[in-house]
Design an enzyme around this catalytic site. Structure first.
Site, PDB file in Angstrom:
ATOM      1  CD  GLU A   1      13.492   0.440   8.543  1.00 40.59           C
ATOM      2  OE1 GLU A   1      14.037   1.401   9.093  1.00 40.59           O
ATOM      3  OE2 GLU A   1      14.099  -0.600   8.236  1.00 40.59           O
TER       4      GLU A   1
ATOM      5  CD  GLU B   1      10.181  12.670  11.212  1.00 40.46           C
ATOM      6  OE1 GLU B   1       9.033  12.257  11.419  1.00 40.46           O
ATOM      7  OE2 GLU B   1      11.041  12.009  10.609  1.00 40.46           O
TER       8      GLU B   1
ATOM      9  CE  LYS C   1      -1.940   2.912   2.778  1.00 38.32           C
ATOM     10  NZ  LYS C   1      -1.996   4.096   1.914  1.00 38.32           N
TER      11      LYS C   1
ATOM     12  CB  CYS D   1      13.221   8.797   7.918  1.00 31.85           C
ATOM     13  SG  CYS D   1      14.057   7.817   6.669  1.00 31.85           S
TER      14      CYS D   1
HETATM   15  P1  NAD Z   1       2.439   8.239   7.772  1.00 34.24           P
HETATM   16  O1  NAD Z   1       2.791   7.438   8.965  1.00 34.24           O
HETATM   17  O2  NAD Z   1       1.374   9.270   7.901  1.00 34.24           O
HETATM   18  O3  NAD Z   1       1.966   7.279   6.582  1.00 34.24           O
HETATM   19  C1  NAD Z   1       2.753   6.207   6.130  1.00 34.24           C
HETATM   20  C2  NAD Z   1       1.865   5.202   5.437  1.00 34.24           C
HETATM   21  O4  NAD Z   1       0.936   4.674   6.393  1.00 34.24           O
HETATM   22  C3  NAD Z   1       1.021   5.768   4.294  1.00 34.24           C
HETATM   23  O5  NAD Z   1       0.918   4.818   3.260  1.00 34.24           O
HETATM   24  C4  NAD Z   1      -0.324   5.983   4.967  1.00 34.24           C
HETATM   25  O6  NAD Z   1      -1.418   5.977   4.071  1.00 34.24           O
HETATM   26  C5  NAD Z   1      -0.384   4.799   5.914  1.00 34.24           C
HETATM   27  N1  NAD Z   1      -1.289   4.991   7.053  1.00 34.24           N
HETATM   28  C6  NAD Z   1      -1.709   6.160   7.604  1.00 34.24           C
HETATM   29  N2  NAD Z   1      -2.572   5.907   8.617  1.00 34.24           N
HETATM   30  C7  NAD Z   1      -2.667   4.560   8.730  1.00 34.24           C
HETATM   31  C8  NAD Z   1      -3.383   3.690   9.603  1.00 34.24           C
HETATM   32  N3  NAD Z   1      -4.155   4.163  10.574  1.00 34.24           N
HETATM   33  N4  NAD Z   1      -3.241   2.373   9.428  1.00 34.24           N
HETATM   34  C9  NAD Z   1      -2.430   1.870   8.457  1.00 34.24           C
HETATM   35  N5  NAD Z   1      -1.740   2.641   7.587  1.00 34.24           N
HETATM   36  C10 NAD Z   1      -1.854   3.974   7.729  1.00 34.24           C
HETATM   37  O7  NAD Z   1       3.794   8.873   7.230  1.00 34.24           O
HETATM   38  P2  NAD Z   1       4.021   9.844   5.995  1.00 34.24           P
HETATM   39  O8  NAD Z   1       3.551  11.206   6.354  1.00 34.24           O
HETATM   40  O9  NAD Z   1       3.487   9.199   4.759  1.00 34.24           O
HETATM   41  O10 NAD Z   1       5.632   9.812   5.891  1.00 34.24           O
HETATM   42  C11 NAD Z   1       6.462  10.559   6.687  1.00 34.24           C
HETATM   43  C12 NAD Z   1       7.000   9.748   7.858  1.00 34.24           C
HETATM   44  O11 NAD Z   1       7.669   8.579   7.389  1.00 34.24           O
HETATM   45  C13 NAD Z   1       8.038  10.510   8.650  1.00 34.24           C
HETATM   46  O12 NAD Z   1       7.824  10.344  10.018  1.00 34.24           O
HETATM   47  C14 NAD Z   1       9.350   9.853   8.228  1.00 34.24           C
HETATM   48  O13 NAD Z   1      10.396  10.000   9.150  1.00 34.24           O
HETATM   49  C15 NAD Z   1       8.929   8.439   8.048  1.00 34.24           C
HETATM   50  N6  NAD Z   1       9.888   7.718   7.188  1.00 34.24           N
HETATM   51  C16 NAD Z   1      10.707   6.767   7.760  1.00 34.24           C
HETATM   52  C17 NAD Z   1      11.659   6.098   6.969  1.00 34.24           C
HETATM   53  C18 NAD Z   1      12.595   5.063   7.558  1.00 34.24           C
HETATM   54  O14 NAD Z   1      13.144   4.268   6.802  1.00 34.24           O
HETATM   55  N7  NAD Z   1      12.801   5.031   8.858  1.00 34.24           N
HETATM   56  C19 NAD Z   1      11.744   6.393   5.609  1.00 34.24           C
HETATM   57  C20 NAD Z   1      10.904   7.356   5.072  1.00 34.24           C
HETATM   58  C21 NAD Z   1       9.967   8.006   5.877  1.00 34.24           C
END
Ligand code: NAD
Length: 486
Positions: free
Chosen positions: A250, A387, A176, A285
């Site tokens: 992650e 963050e 997804k 991240c």
């Molecule tokens: P997010 O957590 O809002 O969303 C990530 C994914 O989860 C999306 O596909 C979203 O649709 C889905 N999602 C949202 N709510 C959900 C729920 N209740 N149940 C299941 N899935 C759900 O994050 P974002 O805004 O898309 O991305 C930014 C974040 O990602 C930042 O915190 C960043 O640090 C982190 N990130 C981490 C890494 C790593 O490797 N550690 C890499 C890239 C980004």
């Protein structure tokens, strides 16, 4: 450019969601303009995708690891032929500049498949010396259906990782992507599907609560691999706990960069700039967003850094001369602005460059922000703790080495860290004390396939990106013991 209406892949078929609804994907560099639409999947669609992956697992698990690796290599070659298309689509939907971000990400995507194709034969067990009359050996077996959930900031690279690791290890996948950036991921999946049996890879598009959550909770999903924020990471972990399935998280970061006095030089400025991921608008991240500068070089270092930041070209992500594109969407843009306002209100803080975005002119037509640096920040302030996920760097002075390390570790995150000095003793001493999953010394580059990646503390747990990460996170070990005297 409008890529039109896209479909999702379930059981080898490109389909709409059962409700027939779509979600528009906005171009962040032109507020309000839509670049395509994707199906708005809900629980029933998730169910179809998981059932298809579950069915395909029986056959896929029996394909030899070597053969799975061969297919990954073919996928890698096919991606290489489509790098430009993937890069342009990523630039359009994410706002990430094509030269500095989207094209390198598309190239990395091909490399990820090549790496896992190369190490596929290393999915193997051991023999255990239990004595003359016993033969004991272990096998690395796939887990089953993987639910892979990825964010928008590096969408194809992160999707490629989930696909390559889970499928090379013999699992099947329901992926997804984020509804903010699903288009290049759909193109990537289309390329992968040309080489894989139906159902081995499935992709569903939709919102987090309507599509991501039912995937995380689905009883036939046997492993969850999530990349995203630590808030949603918690929800995913709860879903995993309910059914007791393994989960890799992650999550986010607020990574420190420690600059020692001897590193007050242009190459460190370039490295600090890179590590902060300014050319991805700080939306990484790994971004080194807390800059700990020794007090003796505090002013001179910041002067050089700010000069560099002022020379950046901000604008159209598809223009080859652009260094820095737009933030992903209005929500993120407003969130970053609120942190900037918070910093500006903080007594004693100094806004050294950037600040609130222009309200007029070409940059006001998209979610553009200038690189922003705050000086005289205290590590306990909100802008130094949370963050921001935007182009906002905070600079904090220090006197003693122990003080710098203490402040660097005083964070609930622990994803990455960067240390800048020519003194190898200081560098390694510091690296060993830092509480982060990945420490770089004298460089601020991105991860390369083969390095295990993942966080300490609330940045998550489990490792991915490497052979060891794939074995740890996407296979389960079985021991078999035979009594030779029977
Ligand atoms: P997010 O957590 O809002 O969303 C990530 C994914 O989860 C999306 O596909 C979203 O649709 C889905 N999602 C949202 N709510 C959900 C729920 N209740 N149940 C299941 N899935 C759900 O994050 P974002 O805004 O898309 O991305 C930014 C974040 O990602 C930042 O915190 C960043 O640090 C982190 N990130 C981490 C890494 C790593 O490797 N550690 C890499 C890239 C980004």
């Amino acid at each position: 450019m409008d890529v039109g209406r896209k479909r999702m892949l379930i059981n080898g078929q490109w389909v709409e969601s059962l409700n027939g609804e779509f979600i528009p994907v906005e171009n962040p560099s032109r507020k309000g303009s839509v670049v395509g639409e994707v199906p708005r999947a809900k629980g029933v669609d998730v169910d179809r995708a998981v059932i298809s992956a579950n069915k395909a697992f029986e056959g896929w698990r029996k394909v030899s690891a070597r053969e799975r690796g061969r297919l990954m290599n073919k996928i890698s070659e096919a991606i290489e032929a489509k790098v430009e298309e993937i890069a342009r689509t990523t630039a359009l939907e994410t706002g990430n500049a094509i030269r500095t971000q989207s094209r390198p990400e598309a190239i990395l995507t091909a490399d990820i498949f090549r790496y896992f194709g190369g190490v596929a034969s290393e999915i193997k067990g051991e023999t255990i010396p239990l004595g003359e009359n016993l033969l004991s050996y272990s096998r690395r077996e796939p887990i089953g259906v993987v639910g892979g959930i990825v964010p928008w900031n590096s969408p194809v690279g992160l999707a490629a990782l989930k696909i390559a690791m889970s499928i090379t290890a013999g699992n099947t996948l329901v992926l997804k992507p984020s509804s903010e950036a699903p288009l290049a991921v759909l193109r990537l999946v289309e390329i992968c599907a040309e080489f894989l049996p139906p159902g081995v890879i499935n992709v569903i598009t939709g919102t987090g609560s309507e599509c991501g959550l039912p995937l995380a909770k689905h009883p036939l999903v046997r492993k969850l691999s999530f990349t995203g924020s630590h808030e949603i990471g918690r929800t995913i972990m709860e879903a995993a706990a309910e059914r007791i399935v393994p989960v890799t998280l992650e999550l986010g970061g607020k990574s420190p960069q420690i600059v020692f006095p001897d590193a007050d030089e242009p190459q460190t400025v370039d490295g600090v700039f890179l590590a902060m991921r300014f050319t991805r608008q700080g939306q990484s991240c790994t971004a080194g967003s807390r800059l700990f500068l020794h007090e003796s070089i505090y002013d001179s270092f910041l002067e050089k850094l700010i000069k560099k930041l002022k020379s950046l070209k901000i604008g159209d992500p598809l223009d080859e001369s652009t260094d820095m594109g737009a933030l992903i969407n209005r929500t993120q843009f407003e969130k970053v602005c609120s942190y900037v306002e918070d910093g500006m209100r903080q007594k004693g803080a100094r806004l050294l460059t950037g600040g609130l975005p222009p309200k007029e002119g070409p940059l006001s037509q998209g979610y553009f922000m200038e690189p922003t640096v705050f000086g005289n920040i205290q590590n306990e302030w909100r802008i130094a703790r949370e963050e921001i996920f935007g182009p906002v760097l905070v600079a904090i002075p220090w006197k003693q080495e122990e003080e710098a390390i203490r402040m660097a570790n005083d964070s609930h995150y622990g994803l990455a860290a960067f240390i800048w000095t020519h003194n190898i003793g200081k560098a390694l001493r510091t690296a060993h004390q830092i509480e982060s999953g990945w420490v770089q010394i004298n460089q601020g580059v991105g991860i390369v396939p083969g390095q295990s990646y993942g966080g300490f503390k609330q940045s998550g747990f489990g490792r991915e990106y490497s052979l060891e990460g794939m074995l740890e996170s996407f296979t389960q070990r079985k021991s078999i013991t035979i009594n030779l005297q029977f």
